[in-house]
Design an enzyme around this catalytic site. Structure first.
Site, mmCIF file in Angstrom:
data_model
loop_
_atom_site.group_PDB
_atom_site.id
_atom_site.type_symbol
_atom_site.label_atom_id
_atom_site.label_comp_id
_atom_site.label_asym_id
_atom_site.label_seq_id
_atom_site.Cartn_x
_atom_site.Cartn_y
_atom_site.Cartn_z
ATOM 1 N N TYR A 224 59.409 39.312 83.978
ATOM 2 C CA TYR A 224 59.152 40.360 84.694
ATOM 3 C C TYR A 224 57.937 40.402 85.253
ATOM 4 O O TYR A 224 56.817 39.879 84.865
ATOM 5 C CB TYR A 224 59.092 41.817 83.722
ATOM 6 C CG TYR A 224 58.508 42.906 84.369
ATOM 7 C CD1 TYR A 224 59.182 43.489 85.279
ATOM 8 C CD2 TYR A 224 57.410 43.579 83.569
ATOM 9 C CE1 TYR A 224 58.749 44.517 85.837
ATOM 10 C CE2 TYR A 224 56.864 44.540 84.200
ATOM 11 C CZ TYR A 224 57.552 45.461 85.406
ATOM 12 O OH TYR A 224 57.134 46.388 85.744
ATOM 13 N N ARG B 272 44.925 58.194 66.746
ATOM 14 C CA ARG B 272 44.727 56.756 67.237
ATOM 15 C C ARG B 272 45.289 55.705 66.323
ATOM 16 O O ARG B 272 45.971 54.839 66.670
ATOM 17 C CB ARG B 272 43.554 56.519 67.954
ATOM 18 C CG ARG B 272 43.304 55.127 68.565
ATOM 19 C CD ARG B 272 42.225 54.764 69.367
ATOM 20 N NE ARG B 272 41.036 55.575 68.736
ATOM 21 C CZ ARG B 272 40.065 55.019 67.842
ATOM 22 N NH1 ARG B 272 40.642 54.249 67.314
ATOM 23 N NH2 ARG B 272 39.230 55.725 67.682
ATOM 24 N N ASP C 242 60.719 38.819 74.397
ATOM 25 C CA ASP C 242 60.982 39.975 75.080
ATOM 26 C C ASP C 242 62.310 40.119 74.987
ATOM 27 O O ASP C 242 63.325 39.673 75.333
ATOM 28 C CB ASP C 242 60.322 39.976 76.334
ATOM 29 C CG ASP C 242 60.605 41.347 76.922
ATOM 30 O OD1 ASP C 242 61.280 42.058 76.560
ATOM 31 O OD2 ASP C 242 59.814 41.421 78.070
ATOM 32 N N LYS D 96 62.968 51.335 78.753
ATOM 33 C CA LYS D 96 64.332 50.819 79.008
ATOM 34 C C LYS D 96 65.507 51.497 78.215
ATOM 35 O O LYS D 96 65.650 52.934 78.029
ATOM 36 C CB LYS D 96 64.438 49.540 79.372
ATOM 37 C CG LYS D 96 63.288 48.770 80.204
ATOM 38 C CD LYS D 96 62.955 49.636 81.665
ATOM 39 C CE LYS D 96 61.837 48.885 82.425
ATOM 40 N NZ LYS D 96 60.452 48.892 81.878
#
Length: 377
Positions: free
Chosen positions: A98, A46, A170, A195
């Site tokens: 978005y 982690r 972004d 993406k």
């Protein structure tokens, strides 16, 4: 090192112990320590994993940043960035974001009193007007989803510096191949790596790059504390995707320009949103701050009924959520990616029921154009 070379030779490119030219997938949760508190760079996955570290290194280099971070999804990346702020802080945000980002801010983070104001960031004066004494950041999506608005990143950086704010960009649609926000003054750059960076519809991931050691320390603390990290298998898939990112972006844009020309001459298409068109409001700024216009097109066919028929008839465009893959995808934002935004708000923004969004892939452009032509008929 130029962009194409950096995507192959940037970051950690091999395994020093074996000479393997692909970074191994370290499918491991914990690591043997030589002594109490003395480890070999990794102690728990982690906190850090060698495969994820290799990905984080290369994405940082591609964005010309100080450090990179990989998360389990684009939304996990955005959420972690927002956790840099405190209750009662305020963020000025691009209005045409978005749908998942809109949902996060209005239905989740508002519970923790993180305030926000949506403005059209393509107008710098509107951004200035929205800044309050509690504002801590400007959050920009450029090009936007789905209307492909363009924001002047340099201008936003000037405003952010003037008011001592962080500038978050972004960069999902443009990718680091076409656009480098940190070079333009951004403090934080993020992607839905699901993406274009992944590019093959086989991984869900998010990445963040920061421009300072201080931000790197803060974000690593949040990443480790919250734990929304990307697993080693998916990290490896992203690194593989990065190696062909430049080629895919060039092929996609070549196809996109031909499709835009076709749509411009079709009588059933009323409006086209693509920054590569000279009549697009943000064309000049896009041309200055990016080296390409990307592979996303939105166009309006006048009604939801006709839009749904087009989506039913296409053969090579896959009706699906997401974007940025080798295969061409088609969607209806009002009912899919942006359904979480109230209809009144969608219409205010220009996200009509007849708006179709396509993510152009790398198929033969003639097949894609014929597909759209038959569907529109």
């Amino acid at each position: 090192m130029r962009a194409k070379t950096k995507m192959i030779h940037g970051g950690i490119t091999n395994d020093e112990k074996t000479g393997a030219v692909s970074v191994p997938i370290y499918q491991v949760s914990t690591y043997k320590q030589d002594q109490v508190g003395k480890h070999r760079g990794f102690e728990y996955s982690r906190t850090g994993n060698p495969t994820r570290h290799a990905l984080e290194t290369v994405i940082s280099e591609l964005e010309n940043g100080r450090a990179g971070f990989a998360f389990g999804s684009g939304m996990a990346a955005i959420t972690s960035v927002m956790m840099l702020f405190d209750a009662d802080d305020h963020v000025v945000m691009t209005d045409d974001v978005y749908g998942g980002t809109y949902r996060l801010m209005t239905s989740v983070l508002n519970r923790f009193n993180l305030d926000h104001t949506y403005v059209d960031t393509s107008y710098p004066e509107k951004v200035e007007a929205a800044i309050t004494d509690k504002t801590k950041a400007i959050y920009v999506e450029t090009p936007t989803n789905p209307l492909l608005k363009i924001t002047d990143i340099k201008k936003m950086a000037e405003i952010a510096k003037k008011h001592d704010l962080k500038l978050i960009v972004d960069n999902t649609f443009a990718t680091p191949y076409w656009q480098l926000p940190i070079d333009l003054g951004a403090d934080i750059v993020l992607h839905s790596a699901t993406k274009y960076i992944g590019g093959h519809s086989d991984v869900v991931a998010g990445v963040v790059v920061v421009n300072s050691d201080e931000l790197a320390k803060e974000l690593h603390f949040i990443q480790n504390s919250v734990g929304g990290v990307l697993g080693p298998q998916d990290s490896w898939l992203l690194m593989r995707g990065i190696k062909t990112l430049a080629l895919r972006m060039e092929a996609t844009e070549s196809n996109t320009k031909k499709i835009v020309t076709f749509l411009q001459n079709h009588d059933k298409v009323s409006t086209i949103y693509y920054p590569g068109i000279k009549s697009h409001k943000g064309h000049d700024i896009a041309s200055e701050q990016a080296s390409g216009y990307g592979g996303m097109i939105s166009f309006d066919v006048g009604s939801g009924e006709l839009a749904e028929k087009v989506l039913e008839k296409v053969k090579y465009f896959t009706l699906a959520e997401s974007l940025g893959a080798v295969e061409s995808l088609i969607s209806l934002p009002a009912q899919m990616t942006h359904a979480s935004i109230p209809r009144e708000r969608r219409l205010e923004l220009g996200i009509t029921d007849g708006l179709i969004r396509i993510s152009v892939g790398i198929e033969d452009s003639d097949d894609l154009i014929e597909d759209l032509e038959k569907a529109l008929q």
